[in-house]
Write a protein that holds these residues in place. Structure first.
Motif, mmCIF file in Angstrom:
data_model
loop_
_atom_site.group_PDB
_atom_site.id
_atom_site.type_symbol
_atom_site.label_atom_id
_atom_site.label_comp_id
_atom_site.label_asym_id
_atom_site.label_seq_id
_atom_site.Cartn_x
_atom_site.Cartn_y
_atom_site.Cartn_z
ATOM 1 N N TYR A 198 54.379 8.194 -7.874
ATOM 2 C CA TYR A 198 55.390 7.639 -7.444
ATOM 3 C C TYR A 198 55.420 5.980 -7.043
ATOM 4 C CZ TYR A 198 59.204 7.588 -3.985
ATOM 5 O OH TYR A 198 60.367 7.646 -3.470
ATOM 6 N N HIS A 235 57.642 3.656 -8.985
ATOM 7 C CA HIS A 235 59.218 3.189 -8.377
ATOM 8 C C HIS A 235 59.150 2.166 -7.501
ATOM 9 C CE1 HIS A 235 63.104 3.775 -6.802
ATOM 10 N NE2 HIS A 235 62.619 4.277 -5.453
ATOM 11 N N HIS A 275 59.617 0.150 0.795
ATOM 12 C CA HIS A 275 60.902 0.528 1.158
ATOM 13 C C HIS A 275 60.811 2.302 1.274
ATOM 14 C CE1 HIS A 275 61.699 1.713 -3.221
ATOM 15 N NE2 HIS A 275 62.559 2.814 -2.577
ATOM 16 N N ASP A 276 59.629 3.113 0.639
ATOM 17 C CA ASP A 276 59.938 4.475 0.807
ATOM 18 C C ASP A 276 58.818 4.967 1.588
ATOM 19 O OD1 ASP A 276 62.349 5.320 -0.422
ATOM 20 O OD2 ASP A 276 61.351 5.175 -2.420
ATOM 21 N N ASP A 297 66.856 -0.308 -5.563
ATOM 22 C CA ASP A 297 66.395 0.993 -5.562
ATOM 23 C C ASP A 297 67.479 1.831 -6.411
ATOM 24 O OD1 ASP A 297 65.003 3.154 -4.622
ATOM 25 O OD2 ASP A 297 66.282 3.179 -2.646
HETATM 26 MN MN MN Z 1 63.507 4.381 -3.501
#
Ligand code: MN
Length: 753
Positions: free
Chosen positions: A65, A68, A93-94, A161
């Motif tokens: 992940y 990203h 951001h996530d 994003d």
């Molecule tokens: Mn994202």
């Protein structure tokens, strides 16, 4: 390349860890020159936190992940020129949404600014494009906008994003691809456009089209590939003499050429209904030079001159965005020239500074208050523009009266930004959104001009206030002191500024009206020696049958409720007296003769010209050949002594006149919601029988409550023809009446005459 071409991903942790570290160093490399050691420490902290938080989690593609967020951070710094805070936020951001970290954890470690941005990003959860429930959808957008507008960096990181998600959309299941692709074009593309992120916008558009319209997409993409070599040669042949000439003049330029995006080629094919091969401006050549800001314009024009001397150009396609940058900051000089190979080539001329804005948008020049961050170019004009837009959008959001749907419309308009360029009589260029009218232009210049606008001279022709402006129009606003804003203007304007001004006017006017009304009433009370209190006030309102306070105060100010009447009401002692008085009032309202009403209304201008006697005496007449009604499609013809005759567009005479005197046609529209009756005729034919007339009159007067002006019945051989003239409010009422008459037994035909 085709979708879903990626082969299955085989996880390999050792290799992956190496990749993560490599990606991180790539990021640092790009950032290095604009960061301090302290910045880099912070970025490292964010990177470590994100890597641990997402540890073990994989994307749909099978990849770790953390790839990203690192890629998103990379887009932020490489493609948007953003700095430390943005990169930190992009890495994180996530984290709040997908891992166990809370916003408070982030706040503790990275401080308030980062926490606020992450909060904004987290709130933009999945959008759902749902055409069926548009108002719910609009509410949803409103919330999203609100969180996005906290800080422009929220929008920018969100765009980064989305861009990365689009680049990796292949690994998503098809139904998700479609959903993500369509919300990208609906929601994110306009934002990218508005912020001037041209390359990101085109990339998003192309990706979206690839999934929503793959057939056309690959058809065009393949054609572009096939013609690539040919284009290369053409560009080189075209550019060579220009560069040689420029070098002689001592001007160094960087030449680059960019092919139009698949999406924009497709749009053009649809818009002009032409095949791929007929699109001549498939590519643009760009000349970028480096110079001090003070010499930019001069060099632009010198290059322009060289192009014009070497090639035949098409002056109507010249675009000068030097003096008047687009609202998103774009500055450039365009000229379209014919190559020796017989193809038109668009040439864009600009300085390095302008090129950065053109490529990376306003955001690139937005000066953040980020600590220790070296500001790129401190172009205050540009950052003012961005700030201006943000505050305008916030203003729309915070305006109480805008419901979610209207808000969505405004914000989208605000984003779309198809612009036209119009000129003042002195030749100043002004920018307006496409679809803007004379009124928008007037309000853009000054609220006063808008409020008193009665029309304009556009390229020396007189036009009404609702005339839509076109690129290149020269507009001279015509005003009259007597003119006041009209409520229906709200429908005529398309800029938020004009709409707001009109609303404000009515709000103020009503406020004034209320104040004067109350003053007058207090005066009456004191003259009558009565106490001004809620009870007495209520008594007068009840007696005069007023539905709203606005109506009540208006009637006081316009002397429809006089002092005598106030006195009478106050002197009433019992409910019976009150009831009788009310009855009298309601009769008064009902009995106002229609003739009187019509006359009153006719004295006002009933259509959109809004030209009044201060300018030219223009009066209109309704043609008696077709007796147009409000709601009918109408057209006006200018006749002698400046009168205008209004016909139905379907009227025989009108059609004849239109073909003969096209130049005298004046676009005409009914004012909306006008409460006015017009004389109209109906012919009824049927078989005569006893009681027929009574039934007809019954339908007209009792059921429809219409006022018959003239009724003429002829009967011959058992067949009767009735001609009736009556006052009617609208086409709808007339159709309704005709339907009812047709329903009468033995009536054969009912028609309008
Ligand atoms: Mn994202």
């Amino acid at each position: 390349m085709t979708p879903n071409s990626s082969s299955a991903y085989v996880p390999n942790e050792e290799l992956e860890n190496k990749t993560i570290v490599r990606k991180y160093y790539d990021l640092l490399k790009v950032l290095y020159h604009r960061t301090t050691p302290a910045d880099r420490k912070l970025i490292r902290k964010a990177f470590v936190l994100a890597t641990n938080a997402h540890n073990g989690v994989r994307r749909k593609s099978g990849e770790p992940y953390i790839y990203h967020p690192i890629e998103v951070a990379m887009i932020c710094c490489e493609e948007m020129n953003l700095g430390t805070t943005s990169v930190v936020c992009a890495l994180l951001h996530d984290v709040v949404e997908d891992t166990e970290y809370t916003l408070e954890d982030i706040r503790e470690i990275f401080g308030d600014t980062v926490a606020e941005i992450i909060d904004g990003l987290t709130k933009i959860s999945d959008l759902v494009i749902d055409n069926k429930n548009i108002s719910l959808q609009a509410e949803n957008y409103k919330k999203i906008f609100l969180s996005m507008l906290k800080d422009v960096r929220v929008i920018l990181i969100k765009l980064a994003d989305r861009l990365h998600n689009m680049r990796t959309l292949d690994s998503m299941p098809p139904e998700k691809q479609l959903k993500i692709a369509s919300e990208t074009s609906f929601f994110y593309v306009p934002f990218a456009h508005r912020l001037g992120l041209y390359s990101i916008k085109s990339e998003l558009e192309d990706y979206a089209m690839r999934y929503t319209n793959p057939t056309e997409y690959y058809a065009i993409a393949d054609r572009l590939k096939e013609t690539e070599e040919q284009r290369e040669t053409l560009i080189q042949d075209f550019v060579k003499p220009i560069v040689e000439e420029l070098n002689k003049e001592g001007i160094q330029v960087e030449v680059s050429s960019r092919t139009k995006s698949v999406y924009s080629i497709h749009q053009k094919m649809i818009r002009k209904n032409i095949p791929f091969d007929d699109i001549y401006d498939i590519f643009a050549v760009r000349f970028v030079f480096d110079s001090p800001e003070s010499e930019e314009f001069e060099i632009c024009w010198r290059i322009y001159k060289v192009v014009c001397l070497l090639y035949q150009t098409n002056p109507s396609r010249d675009r000068n965005f030097l003096m008047h940058p687009k609202a998103n900051g774009y500055q450039s000089l365009h000229v379209t020239a014919m190559s020796k190979a017989g193809r038109w080539v668009e040439v864009q001329i600009r300085s390095k500074r302008m090129d950065v804005i053109a490529e990376k948008g306003l955001a690139a020049h937005y000066r953040y208050k980020e600590e220790n961050e070296e500001a790129n170019v401190t172009d205050t004009d540009v950052s003012d523009k961005l700030e201006d837009w943000l505050s305008k959008t916030r203003e729309i959001l915070n305006s109480k009266d805008a419901d979610a749907l209207e808000f969505l419309k405004e914000v989208r308009l605000n984003l779309e930004l198809k612009e036209i360029y119009v000129f003042t009589p002195k030749g100043d260029m002004k920018t307006l959104p496409a679809g803007s009218t004379v009124l928008d232009f007037a309000y853009l210049l000054h609220t006063n001009l808008g409020d008193h606008c009665i029309g304009a001279k556009v390229n020396y022709n007189i036009v009404p206030v609702d005339k839509e402006l076109r690129n290149g129009d020269q507009v001279e606003v015509i005003t009259s002191k007597k003119q006041m804003p009209k409520l229906e203007w709200i429908e005529v304007v398309r800029t938020p500024k004009a709409r707001r001004s009109i609303r404000d006017f009515f709000r103020n006017e009503q406020k004034q009206m209320n104040i004067s009304g109350e003053q007058m009433l207090r005066e009456y009370f004191s003259q009558l020696g009565v106490e001004y209190n809620e009870e007495n006030l209520q008594k007068i309102m009840t007696a005069t049958l007023k539905k709203s306070p606005e109506e009540f105060w208006n009637d006081i100010v316009t002397h429809k409720i006089t002092k005598d009447r106030v006195q009478k009401i106050l002197s009433m002692k019992n409910p019976k007296e009150m009831a009788e008085f009310q009855k009298k009032v309601s009769e008064e309202i009902a009995n106002k003769s229609l003739d009187q009403l019509i006359e009153e209304q006719l004295n006002e201008t009933p259509n959109v010209f809004m030209l009044d006697d201060d300018y030219e005496q223009i009066k209109y007449v309704l043609a008696d050949c077709c007796n147009p009604l409000p709601g009918d499609q109408v057209v006006g013809f200018q006749v002698a002594d400046n009168r205008i005759v209004i016909h139905q567009t379907s009227c025989r005479h009108a059609i004849e006149q239109m073909s003969k005197f096209g130049n005298r046609i004046i676009k005409t529209k009914w004012r909306k919601g006008q409460d006015i009756a017009f004389l109209s005729g109906i012919r009824i034919t049927g078989f005569d029988r006893k009681g027929m007339i009574k039934e007809i009159v019954d339908v007209v007067s009792s059921q429809m409550d219409l006022n018959i002006r003239l009724l003429n019945i002829e009967s011959k051989n058992n067949v009767f023809t009735g001609t009736m003239m009556l006052y009617i409010q609208s086409v709808r009422a007339l159709t309704n009446l005709i339907d009812k008459l047709k329903a009468i037994d033995q009536v054969e035909k009912v028609e309008r005459i």
